[in-house]
Design an enzyme around this catalytic site. Structure first.
Site, PDB file in Angstrom:
ATOM      1  N   SER A  10       0.850  -1.195   0.000  1.00 17.32           N
ATOM      2  CA  SER A  10       0.000   0.000   0.000  1.00 17.32           C
ATOM      3  C   SER A  10       0.880   1.237   0.000  1.00 17.32           C
ATOM      4  O   SER A  10       1.625   1.492   0.954  1.00 17.32           O
ATOM      5  CB  SER A  10      -0.895   0.007   1.234  1.00 17.32           C
ATOM      6  OG  SER A  10      -1.364   1.324   1.451  1.00 17.32           O
ATOM      7  N   HIS A  35      -1.280  -1.284  -4.331  1.00 13.91           N
ATOM      8  CA  HIS A  35      -2.514  -0.913  -3.618  1.00 13.91           C
ATOM      9  C   HIS A  35      -2.528   0.603  -3.410  1.00 13.91           C
ATOM     10  O   HIS A  35      -1.600   1.174  -2.851  1.00 13.91           O
ATOM     11  CB  HIS A  35      -2.576  -1.654  -2.277  1.00 13.91           C
ATOM     12  CG  HIS A  35      -3.878  -1.468  -1.556  1.00 13.91           C
ATOM     13  ND1 HIS A  35      -5.027  -2.149  -1.889  1.00 13.91           N
ATOM     14  CD2 HIS A  35      -4.213  -0.665  -0.519  1.00 13.91           C
ATOM     15  CE1 HIS A  35      -6.009  -1.799  -1.083  1.00 13.91           C
ATOM     16  NE2 HIS A  35      -5.550  -0.884  -0.239  1.00 13.91           N
ATOM     17  N   ASP A  37      -4.611   3.780  -2.001  1.00 17.76           N
ATOM     18  CA  ASP A  37      -5.673   4.147  -1.046  1.00 17.76           C
ATOM     19  C   ASP A  37      -6.167   5.568  -1.285  1.00 17.76           C
ATOM     20  O   ASP A  37      -5.403   6.526  -1.157  1.00 17.76           O
ATOM     21  CB  ASP A  37      -5.134   4.040   0.386  1.00 17.76           C
ATOM     22  CG  ASP A  37      -4.991   2.598   0.833  1.00 17.76           C
ATOM     23  OD1 ASP A  37      -5.979   1.845   0.731  1.00 17.76           O
ATOM     24  OD2 ASP A  37      -3.885   2.228   1.264  1.00 17.76           O
ATOM     25  N   MET A  39      -8.667   8.449  -0.025  1.00 16.72           N
ATOM     26  CA  MET A  39      -9.463   8.887   1.141  1.00 16.72           C
ATOM     27  C   MET A  39      -9.924  10.313   0.927  1.00 16.72           C
ATOM     28  O   MET A  39      -9.164  11.151   0.416  1.00 16.72           O
ATOM     29  CB  MET A  39      -8.613   8.801   2.408  1.00 16.72           C
ATOM     30  CG  MET A  39      -8.049   7.415   2.662  1.00 16.72           C
ATOM     31  SD  MET A  39      -7.173   7.346   4.231  1.00 16.72           S
ATOM     32  CE  MET A  39      -6.464   5.702   4.131  1.00 16.72           C
ATOM     33  N   HIS A  69      -8.365   1.438  -4.040  1.00 13.34           N
ATOM     34  CA  HIS A  69      -9.275   1.203  -2.921  1.00 13.34           C
ATOM     35  C   HIS A  69      -9.933   2.532  -2.579  1.00 13.34           C
ATOM     36  O   HIS A  69      -9.315   3.404  -1.982  1.00 13.34           O
ATOM     37  CB  HIS A  69      -8.463   0.641  -1.735  1.00 13.34           C
ATOM     38  CG  HIS A  69      -9.226   0.515  -0.466  1.00 13.34           C
ATOM     39  ND1 HIS A  69      -8.600   0.294   0.759  1.00 13.34           N
ATOM     40  CD2 HIS A  69     -10.556   0.567  -0.199  1.00 13.34           C
ATOM     41  CE1 HIS A  69      -9.515   0.224   1.710  1.00 13.34           C
ATOM     42  NE2 HIS A  69     -10.706   0.400   1.169  1.00 13.34           N
ATOM     43  N   MET A  71     -12.041   4.911  -0.587  1.00 11.87           N
ATOM     44  CA  MET A  71     -12.676   5.189   0.710  1.00 11.87           C
ATOM     45  C   MET A  71     -13.298   6.571   0.580  1.00 11.87           C
ATOM     46  O   MET A  71     -12.822   7.553   1.172  1.00 11.87           O
ATOM     47  CB  MET A  71     -11.627   5.123   1.829  1.00 11.87           C
ATOM     48  CG  MET A  71     -11.186   3.687   2.115  1.00 11.87           C
ATOM     49  SD  MET A  71      -9.622   3.585   3.003  1.00 11.87           S
ATOM     50  CE  MET A  71      -8.480   3.634   1.633  1.00 11.87           C
ATOM     51  N   MET A 140     -11.521  -5.537   5.333  1.00 14.76           N
ATOM     52  CA  MET A 140     -10.672  -4.660   6.136  1.00 14.76           C
ATOM     53  C   MET A 140     -10.445  -5.321   7.495  1.00 14.76           C
ATOM     54  O   MET A 140     -11.391  -5.746   8.156  1.00 14.76           O
ATOM     55  CB  MET A 140     -11.352  -3.303   6.368  1.00 14.76           C
ATOM     56  CG  MET A 140     -11.553  -2.442   5.139  1.00 14.76           C
ATOM     57  SD  MET A 140     -10.037  -2.001   4.283  1.00 14.76           S
ATOM     58  CE  MET A 140      -9.118  -1.130   5.537  1.00 14.76           C
ATOM     59  N   ASP A 178      -6.772  -6.281   4.218  1.00 11.72           N
ATOM     60  CA  ASP A 178      -6.098  -4.974   4.281  1.00 11.72           C
ATOM     61  C   ASP A 178      -6.156  -4.430   5.699  1.00 11.72           C
ATOM     62  O   ASP A 178      -7.240  -4.202   6.233  1.00 11.72           O
ATOM     63  CB  ASP A 178      -6.826  -4.018   3.311  1.00 11.72           C
ATOM     64  CG  ASP A 178      -6.225  -2.627   3.245  1.00 11.72           C
ATOM     65  OD1 ASP A 178      -5.168  -2.384   3.861  1.00 11.72           O
ATOM     66  OD2 ASP A 178      -6.826  -1.774   2.554  1.00 11.72           O
TER      67      ASP A 178
HETATM   68  C1  DX5 Z   1      -6.187   1.780   5.647  1.00  9.11           C
HETATM   69  C2  DX5 Z   1      -5.752   1.463   4.252  1.00  9.11           C
HETATM   70  C3  DX5 Z   1      -4.682   0.462   4.189  1.00  9.11           C
HETATM   71  C4  DX5 Z   1      -3.390   0.857   4.863  1.00  9.11           C
HETATM   72  C5  DX5 Z   1      -2.770  -0.388   5.425  1.00  9.11           C
HETATM   73  O1  DX5 Z   1      -7.375   2.476   5.630  1.00  9.11           O
HETATM   74  O2  DX5 Z   1      -6.844   0.967   3.490  1.00  9.11           O
HETATM   75  O3  DX5 Z   1      -4.445   0.016   2.853  1.00  9.11           O
HETATM   76  O4  DX5 Z   1      -2.480   1.463   3.995  1.00  9.11           O
HETATM   77  O5  DX5 Z   1      -1.652  -0.037   6.173  1.00  9.11           O
HETATM   78  P1  DX5 Z   1      -1.021  -1.064   7.212  1.00  9.11           P
HETATM   79  O6  DX5 Z   1      -0.587  -2.263   6.433  1.00  9.11           O
HETATM   80  O7  DX5 Z   1       0.121  -0.282   7.805  1.00  9.11           O
HETATM   81  O8  DX5 Z   1      -2.092  -1.395   8.220  1.00  9.11           O
HETATM   82 ZN    ZN Z   2      -6.462  -0.004   1.473  1.00  7.93          ZN
END
Ligand code: DX5
Ligand code: ZN
Length: 221
Positions: A10, A35, A37, A39, A69, A71, A140, A178
């Site tokens: 990620s 990956h 992310d 947000m 991903h 969010m 998750m 994840d």
């Molecule tokens: C959290 C993200 C993850 C995050 C995971 O909301 O969706 O992808 O980057 O990070 P680690 O592996 O450090 O928990």
């Molecule tokens: Zn993620």
């Protein structure tokens, strides 16, 4: 049927000041998929990166699958933007979409692979009636929003449950986990039935990505 194991670093934990190099190094070290992310400071209390960054990685020469991903809420507008920006997978949280079937159909109609994401306390009933429209289910194992949180163990039986549902469906759906994935728990996560392993801090905060991939793969068997 379980798909081949994929390691999915990620980039949330990468050094954003040199993101292209970080992604190149992760892939050269043997990572399978990037990956990504997204947000929005609305669906989750954090703000990260958008389609421009995905497009920049493609223009930089990244040809590996990019696993977006989302969010965010709402989701549909960004699906179109990420498809144009070169996303391979686009996954979203079903409770963030008013029309789950429509969003999944939209992702595939734009040539991408589609997935649903479940928070630790989100029930699995959203899978009912859409198994034929899925390429990935993402469970998750932390509450979304931040890297570096602790793995929530009650997700293990949930992984087993989804594994069974995927196997019964007969569709080649990936099962991704994840949040808080580390050397000390990846084996049990895989044993429960996952095949795609997101790792943020446990990957990008290590000194040698090649060694990290080797260590993780040795635990996957
Ligand atoms: C959290 C993200 C993850 C995050 C995971 O909301 O969706 O992808 O980057 O990070 P680690 O592996 O450090 O928990
Ligand atoms: Zn993620």
């Amino acid at each position: 049927m379980k798909q081949p194991n994929w390691i999915a670093p990620s980039i949330l934990s990468a050094n954003f000041a040199k993101l292209g190099e970080e992604v190149d190094s992760a892939l050269a070290a043997g990572a399978d998929i990037v990956h990504f992310d997204v947000m929005d400071n609305h669906y989750v209390p954090n703000l990260t990166i958008g389609p421009l960054v995905c497009e920049a990685l493609r223009n930089h020469g990244v040809s590996a699958p990019i696993d977006v991903h989302l969010m965010v809420k709402p989701v549909d507008r960004l699906i179109e933007d990420f498809a144009k920006a070169g996303a391979t997978y686009i996954t979203f949280h079903p409770e963030a979409s008013e029309h789950v079937d429509r969003s999944l159909t939209l992702i595939r109609s734009l040539g991408c692979k589609a997935g649903l994401v479940f928070n630790p306390a989100t029930p699995l009933h959203y899978l009912d009636y859409v198994m034929d429209k899925l390429d990935m289910v993402l469970l998750m194992s932390v509450n979304p929003g931040f890297p570096g949180q602790a793995f929530i163990p009650s997700v293990i039986p949930k992984i087993q449950e989804v594994r069974t549902q995927i196997d019964v469906s007969g569709y080649p759906i990936r099962l991704q986990v994840d949040g808080g994935v580390k050397l000390d728990n990846i084996h049990s996560i895989a044993e429960a039935g996952a095949d795609t392993f997101v790792m943020g801090s446990a990957f990008f905060k290590t000194p040698n990505y090649h060694d990290t991939v080797t260590q993780f793969r040795s635990l996957l068997g």
